[in-house]
Design an enzyme around this catalytic site. Structure first.
Site, mmCIF file in Angstrom:
data_model
loop_
_atom_site.group_PDB
_atom_site.id
_atom_site.type_symbol
_atom_site.label_atom_id
_atom_site.label_comp_id
_atom_site.label_asym_id
_atom_site.label_seq_id
_atom_site.Cartn_x
_atom_site.Cartn_y
_atom_site.Cartn_z
ATOM 1 N N ASP A 52 0.824 -1.209 0.000
ATOM 2 C CA ASP A 52 0.000 0.000 0.000
ATOM 3 C C ASP A 52 0.856 1.257 0.000
ATOM 4 O OD1 ASP A 52 -2.427 -1.367 0.064
ATOM 5 O OD2 ASP A 52 -2.483 -1.428 2.259
ATOM 6 N N TYR A 113 7.584 -10.152 6.309
ATOM 7 C CA TYR A 113 7.367 -8.724 6.549
ATOM 8 C C TYR A 113 7.911 -8.336 7.923
ATOM 9 C CZ TYR A 113 4.148 -8.067 2.590
ATOM 10 O OH TYR A 113 3.592 -7.964 1.333
#
Length: 247
Positions: A52, A113
């Site tokens: 994003d 992540y």
């Protein structure tokens, strides 16, 4: 037509995200423009993850097809030169020729992540766009204990965006660890794939545990509710880094 795998690092602060969009600059678009400038070819690259706006990467992976063969170090260096000329905050760390069946997204078996929180009273200057500033002390051990409730195969309806387009809320989290080094708290997550906003939803809820507003068992209750309203606040994007993809 040879296929190439690119390993990509970027500062996502000034991009609308990885994916090409009409409303602003994207990382995908920046690389595709660099390829066009270098080769004269209009290509569509596919990334392993669609980060994003504001989310960074240290090991995003993408693939593209070109009409001619390139020495991989030449391709990497030439793309970086065009990216630098365009003042993009994107760097090609590695280029490799791969078999035609390789797919950066669908061949991935594991994604890693990192979410960074800096817990201190003073505002961030150097790290303002690379971590979530929390001006209070957090109990990282309670956060780690709570995180273990999320490891394994679960229905993560509570922890996915209401706009998530995935067909199923079921995912398997292989690892979710919370560690602390000084004022830096790191949340590391590993899975084959994640839902939209899943890690930032984890981070926001774990912060509530760290503050003592939730107990570790409250996080388990939120998971079992299978209700987006049971999630804590979604953590901001600047703390999230796409670290690595395994194939």
């Amino acid at each position: 037509m040879p296929r190439y795998r690119l390993t990509v690092e970027y500062d996502g602060s000034d991009y609308v995200g990885w994916q090409r969009q009409e409303n602003g600059p994207s990382v995908q678009g920046a690389i595709e423009k660099a390829v066009l400038s270098l080769t004269g070819e209009t290509v569509s690259i596919r990334g392993a993850g669609r980060t994003d706006s504001g989310v960074h990467a240290m090991g995003q992976v993408a693939h593209l097809d070109l009409t001619r063969e390139w020495k991989t170090h030449t391709l990497r260096n030439a793309l970086n030169a065009h990216l630098a000329l365009a003042a993009e905050r994107v760097s090609i760390l590695d280029a490799a020729e791969v078999p035609p069946e390789f797919d950066a997204r669908f061949s991935a078996i594991r994604r890693h992540y990192l979410y960074r929180i800096i817990s201190r009273r003073s505002p961030l200057a150097l790290e303002a766009r690379r971590a979530w500033w929390v001006p209070k002390t957090l109990d990282h051990e309670a956060m780690h204990e709570a995180a273990q409730h999320l490891v394994g195969h679960h229905d993560f309806t509570t922890f996915r965006s209401a706009h998530c387009q995935a067909n199923s809320p079921l995912r398997t989290i292989d690892r979710l660890d919370v560690t602390r080094s000084g004022e830096l708290i790191e949340i590391r997550a590993t899975a084959q794939s994640f839902l939209h906003n899943q890690i930032r939803s984890f981070a926001g809820s774990l912060k509530l545990v760290g503050e003592g507003k939730w107990t570790p068992d409250d996080l388990k209750t939120a998971l079992e509710a299978r209700d987006r309203k049971a999630c804590g606040p979604v953590a901001p994007p600047e703390g999230l880094f796409f670290m690595q993809v395994d194939y």
